[in-house]
Write a protein that holds these residues in place. Structure first.
Motif, PDB file in Angstrom:
ATOM      1  N   ILE A   1      -7.598  -4.580   8.224  1.00 19.39           N
ATOM      2  CA  ILE A   1      -7.827  -3.189   7.080  1.00 19.39           C
ATOM      3  C   ILE A   1      -9.610  -2.861   6.931  1.00 19.39           C
ATOM      4  O   ILE A   1      -9.753  -3.839   5.971  1.00 19.39           O
ATOM      5  CB  ILE A   1      -7.475  -3.186   5.662  1.00 19.39           C
TER       6      ILE A   1
ATOM      7  N   SER B   1     -11.149   1.986   4.428  1.00 13.95           N
ATOM      8  CA  SER B   1     -10.561   2.725   4.726  1.00 13.95           C
ATOM      9  C   SER B   1      -9.515   3.755   4.151  1.00 13.95           C
ATOM     10  O   SER B   1      -9.798   2.948   2.874  1.00 13.95           O
ATOM     11  CB  SER B   1      -9.064   2.021   5.363  1.00 13.95           C
TER      12      SER B   1
ATOM     13  N   ALA C   1      -2.739   8.615   3.391  1.00 15.89           N
ATOM     14  CA  ALA C   1      -3.020   7.327   4.448  1.00 15.89           C
ATOM     15  C   ALA C   1      -1.926   6.971   4.344  1.00 15.89           C
ATOM     16  O   ALA C   1      -0.896   6.607   3.411  1.00 15.89           O
ATOM     17  CB  ALA C   1      -4.515   6.480   4.000  1.00 15.89           C
TER      18      ALA C   1
ATOM     19  N   ARG D   1       0.003   4.360  -3.340  1.00 19.38           N
ATOM     20  CA  ARG D   1      -1.304   5.200  -2.758  1.00 19.38           C
ATOM     21  C   ARG D   1      -0.198   7.113  -3.029  1.00 19.38           C
ATOM     22  O   ARG D   1      -2.042   7.912  -2.690  1.00 19.38           O
ATOM     23  CB  ARG D   1      -2.060   5.312  -1.118  1.00 19.38           C
TER      24      ARG D   1
ATOM     25  N   ALA E   1       0.703   4.407   5.093  1.00 22.50           N
ATOM     26  CA  ALA E   1       0.862   2.763   5.169  1.00 22.50           C
ATOM     27  C   ALA E   1       0.688   1.473   6.417  1.00 22.50           C
ATOM     28  O   ALA E   1       1.318   2.490   7.138  1.00 22.50           O
ATOM     29  CB  ALA E   1       1.935   1.866   3.720  1.00 22.50           C
TER      30      ALA E   1
ATOM     31  N   TYR F   1      -6.480   5.127  -4.240  1.00 24.59           N
ATOM     32  CA  TYR F   1      -5.481   6.052  -4.587  1.00 24.59           C
ATOM     33  C   TYR F   1      -5.952   7.949  -4.237  1.00 24.59           C
ATOM     34  O   TYR F   1      -7.280   8.230  -4.592  1.00 24.59           O
ATOM     35  CB  TYR F   1      -5.329   5.751  -5.886  1.00 24.59           C
TER      36      TYR F   1
ATOM     37  N   PHE G   1       0.956  -1.214   0.520  1.00 21.40           N
ATOM     38  CA  PHE G   1      -0.195  -0.594  -0.053  1.00 21.40           C
ATOM     39  C   PHE G   1       0.708   1.084  -0.240  1.00 21.40           C
ATOM     40  O   PHE G   1       0.232   2.246   0.157  1.00 21.40           O
ATOM     41  CB  PHE G   1      -0.841   0.021   1.174  1.00 21.40           C
ATOM     42  N   SER G   2       1.981   1.371  -0.218  1.00 20.31           N
ATOM     43  CA  SER G   2       3.071   2.721  -0.311  1.00 20.31           C
ATOM     44  C   SER G   2       2.930   3.426  -1.792  1.00 20.31           C
ATOM     45  O   SER G   2       3.660   4.291  -2.106  1.00 20.31           O
ATOM     46  CB  SER G   2       4.609   2.189  -0.242  1.00 20.31           C
TER      47      SER G   2
ATOM     48  N   ILE H   1      -7.029   3.766   2.960  1.00 19.69           N
ATOM     49  CA  ILE H   1      -5.935   3.803   2.063  1.00 19.69           C
ATOM     50  C   ILE H   1      -5.588   2.507   1.172  1.00 19.69           C
ATOM     51  O   ILE H   1      -5.323   2.338   0.344  1.00 19.69           O
ATOM     52  CB  ILE H   1      -4.865   2.717   2.728  1.00 19.69           C
TER      53      ILE H   1
END
Length: 542
Positions: free
Chosen positions: A503, A507, A534, A109, A536, A512, A106-107, A509
């Motif tokens: 999650i 949420s 958000a 986003r 990660a 995008y 999730f890095s 995260i």
């Protein structure tokens, strides 16, 4: 059989161009009026522009440059892999050989993410191509004259644009229901001037969906009343437009309409599901009677000539030239969530789409006469449990080094699953159960019985069938968002560094934020309107 033990890095970039209608043969420039006259005299001259709509979907060079080459830059199939890596059903590792580590963690986003940029640029370039076609055809043909081939081309462009906005709105905002007035996307149509595009605020989610439905309604009218024989399934026809509207109506909560549209897509396309026999070996790699729409990829496509910048390199576990099999480590191999795999009945043929706990699958033995352990011993490829063998190598040849497999965009199976859920929601559970049982018993598991009694249970059962049937094809994150589900990776085969506490649904995260490439050129979107950036999630020990 030879397996590459290392990955060759490519630094050259290739750009897809459309037809050259803006040039005279001797090199002079054609005016807009002259171009319109050319099209009016012979609309087939616009066919290259239509082909560009197909080619843009599978191009190399959307974000790569002469100095920086991204090995995720192979078009829409890469975006599908991003969505699946960001969910809970596709397992891989956060490792240097995995070019899709960012969605996995999730890095990606953040506004500066190259993958975020890829999603945005690919779809808006596709929209630009569709708008250009519409501008030319609308100028060349007054509304009363829009019949035959020009009308069909208009329908294809409208459906293409609707597809892009449908993908983008689900990526950059939560699902329609409950978020109708939230900020959606900057809308660019054939009427938007270059100046207006530089000061173009995000329209509401409702406004974006209104455009999607209007485009699809018009596209269906043009395509249904002006059919042409498709050159291949990369070309859009009325069945594809109905299928896209079925997807949109599911998101809008128009369930009776969604069921009807899915049925229309099936009838008009004559598509039928893969048989049990067909999916008993690695498949899903070339145009098939199940496909309503797909990207047709040949050995000449730039994503193939790059060698490893293509979807088989990152997803097919049986290629002879890719990150999955050529790195000497298993980290890039895409596996199924062990919890999901354990839920698949032993009588379901789809259980063979992944290696079992002993790193074996009947699909390998049937197709190639070898077991998973045999392949490991013979080649040294470090297969692990739950690695996918769903997607076959080019030509069915084990470890073929030519990664020119086609990519499915819409299959009969998806439409059947939409129809089942939509009937249950709009009519009654019994109607949906019949459609679902008929499909699974006939094509996947002859002992299947749907035990759901409530609507909620049935929706979850259809979701389970979608998770299995459509695994790896880019639907999993959007299903999580549409159904407002959590992402759960605990107590599975995810590695510690990508295992998180659950999650929660919706949420921040999960979606995008608008990328920097847009905000730097569009002053209509201020930094406080790009969605929350958000953090990660933090891995937890299992």
């Amino acid at each position: 059989m030879k397996i590459f033990a290392y990955i060759t890095m490519f630094t050259s970039a290739f750009l897809v161009t459309s037809c050259d209608l803006d040039k005279f043969p001797e090199g002079g420039t054609v005016t807009e009026d002259q171009k319109n006259e050319v099209i009016k005299d012979d609309p087939e001259k616009l066919s290259s522009d239509l082909n560009s709509l197909k080619d843009n979907m599978i191009q190399f060079g959307t974000i790569s440059t002469a100095s920086t080459t991204y090995h995720t830059d192979y078009g829409f199939p890469a975006i599908c892999l991003m969505y699946d890596q960001a969910g809970q059903d596709m397992v891989s590792d956060d490792h240097g050989f995995n070019w899709f580590s960012d969605p996995l963690t999730f890095s990606d986003r953040i506004p500066t993410s190259s993958l975020n940029t890829l999603i945005w640029k690919l779809h808006y370039q596709h929209i630009k191509s569709a708008n250009s076609i519409l501008n030319t055809l609308y100028a060349s043909y007054p509304e009363a004259e829009r019949t035959g081939l020009p009308a069909n081309y208009i329908g294809q462009a409208l459906a293409s644009r609707a597809f892009d906005y449908l993908q983008l709105i689900q990526t950059y905002q939560f699902t329609y229901i409950g978020h109708e007035e939230s900020l959606g996307l900057p809308i660019i149509t054939e009427k938007t001037s270059a100046e207006d595009a530089t000061n173009n605020p995000r329209a509401t989610v409702k406004a974006v969906y209104d455009l999607i439905i209007a485009d699809l309604n018009s596209a269906i009218n043009y395509l249904e009343n002006n059919p042409i024989e498709r050159s291949d399934k990369g070309q859009i026809d009325a069945s594809v437009a109905y299928g896209l509207r079925a997807r949109a109506n599911m998101l809008l909560g128009n369930y009776a309409e969604a069921a009807s549209d899915a049925d229309k897509a099936l009838i008009m396309s004559n598509a039928t599901p893969y048989t049990k026999e067909e999916v008993s070996i690695p498949s899903f790699n070339n145009d098939n009677h199940s496909w309503i729409w797909g990207s047709i990829i040949t050995s000449n496509n730039d994503v193939v000539t790059t060698g490893i910048i293509n979807w088989p390199s990152h997803l097919c576990s049986l290629t002879g030239n890719g990150y999955t099999t050529g790195t000497g480590v298993y980290f890039a191999m895409k596996r199924i969530n062990s919890s999901l795999w354990n839920q698949i009945p032993e009588t379901d043929i789809r259980k063979t789409w992944w290696l079992d706990e002993d790193k074996d699958s009947p699909a390998l033995k049937k197709a190639y006469g070898v077991s998973g352990p045999d392949i490991i011993n013979q080649t040294g490829i470090p297969y692990v449990s739950y690695v996918n063998v769903k997607f076959g190598p080019q030509g069915g040849e084990l470890f073929n080094t030519e990664n020119s497999q086609d990519w499915p965009l819409m299959r009969a199976e998806e439409m059947i699953l939409i129809k089942a859920e939509a009937l249950a929601r709009s009519k009654d559970v019994a109607s949906g159960k019949k459609v679902l049982e008929d499909f699974v018993k006939s094509y996947r598991d002859d002992q299947y019985v749907c035990s759901s009694s409530s609507l909620e249970d049935f929706i979850d059962e259809v979701w389970f069938q979608r998770r299995v049937e459509l695994w790896g094809e880019g639907f999993s994150l959007f299903d999580i968002l549409r159904l407002k589900k959590p992402i759960i990776r605990l107590n599975t085969n995810f590695a510690d560094n990508v295992t998180y506490n659950d999650i929660a649904p919706e949420s921040p995260i999960m979606i995008y934020c608008i990328p920097e490439c847009e905000t730097s050129s569009n002053k209509g979107i201020t930094l406080d309107q790009i969605n929350e950036v958000a953090p990660a999630p933090i891995p937890v020990k299992k």
